[in-house]
Design an enzyme around this catalytic site. Sequence first.
Site, PDB file in Angstrom:
ATOM      1  N   ARG A  12       3.823  22.408 -20.872  1.00 41.87           N
ATOM      2  CA  ARG A  12       4.119  24.029 -20.691  1.00 41.87           C
ATOM      3  C   ARG A  12       5.706  23.932 -21.652  1.00 41.87           C
ATOM      4  O   ARG A  12       5.659  24.657 -22.572  1.00 41.87           O
ATOM      5  CB  ARG A  12       4.420  23.117 -19.413  1.00 41.87           C
ATOM      6  CG  ARG A  12       5.499  25.098 -18.417  1.00 41.87           C
ATOM      7  CD  ARG A  12       6.437  25.077 -19.134  1.00 41.87           C
ATOM      8  NE  ARG A  12       7.491  24.166 -18.377  1.00 41.87           N
ATOM      9  CZ  ARG A  12       8.638  23.750 -18.646  1.00 41.87           C
ATOM     10  NH1 ARG A  12       9.555  24.953 -19.141  1.00 41.87           N
ATOM     11  NH2 ARG A  12       9.994  23.305 -18.088  1.00 41.87           N
ATOM     12  N   CYS A 237      13.681  25.854 -27.576  1.00 42.41           N
ATOM     13  CA  CYS A 237      13.881  27.056 -26.503  1.00 42.41           C
ATOM     14  C   CYS A 237      13.679  28.630 -27.727  1.00 42.41           C
ATOM     15  O   CYS A 237      14.112  28.713 -27.835  1.00 42.41           O
ATOM     16  CB  CYS A 237      14.616  27.252 -25.590  1.00 42.41           C
ATOM     17  SG  CYS A 237      14.922  28.683 -23.732  1.00 42.41           S
TER      18      CYS A 237
END
Length: 298
Positions: A12, A237
């Site tokens: 993930r 990110c």
Amino acid sequence: MSSVRIVEVGPRDGLQNEAVLLPTQKKVELIDRLADAGLREIEATSFVSPQWVPQMADHADVMRRLVRRPGLRYPVLTPNLRGYQTAVASGAAHVAVFTSASESFARKNINSSIEESFARFAPVFEAARADGIPVRGYVSCAIACPYEGRVAPERVAHVARRLVEAGCYEVSLGDTIGVGTPATVMPLLEAVAAVVPLERIAGHFHDTYGMGIANVHAAYEFGVRVFDSSVGGLGGCPYAKGATGNVATEDLVYLLKDRGIDTGVDLDRLVDCAVWISQQLGRPLASRVGRALQCAAA
């Protein structure tokens, strides 16, 4: 012998920022390889909008294709009630919610204020309680924010306590941009542990400045016994420019093994998995331990 619980976030958190869109079956294979290596808690996917995270567009298919193994957990990220409902319908039995200790990052990352994020996942807690599904919590920017700079430990502690009060069994503190050092991690843990039981705190460190494994060691010395990590050091990110991957699971296992700490993970098989997924993504192997073991075997 001491033990540490590892939460593998590669499928993930590791994949979400990768430019190469991995086919669904390859994601399932990655999860299977991680399980074969001995990992017992593998974050499988994220039930977020494909508009925001295209890599996770196949979340339901990933969950449906997983071969469930006894004793293994496959938690998923569920940002709102709709995501939660889709996740449960797809077979999820463990979920996670996420917010930030930084207002600016919350607005960039989840398009809401911190207060609005709590309102958004309040129905998730309600539904999870009714369904008997455990909920984990994430706090981003626990050390610093790419927009606001340093984040006060007291702000992180306030958000962490609210997550526990809302119903989280555990809160993962994320050094999202990887700027932390033991000198900044320790005050963070002291502040959070003052309001959240230590056994309910997890460390989630990124390796932008090469300090990830040092921060793990500092947190372990403090008493933390749960750590998130990503196979091959995958990660980053989309809302934190320049932030690199999570602490590599291989590096974490190597550190803990040297200290005589039980993880239940086969390091050689884990490195093989790291090499494989790095090849699938067309990127070099990021983990130091993985590279060292490759060289030793050559």
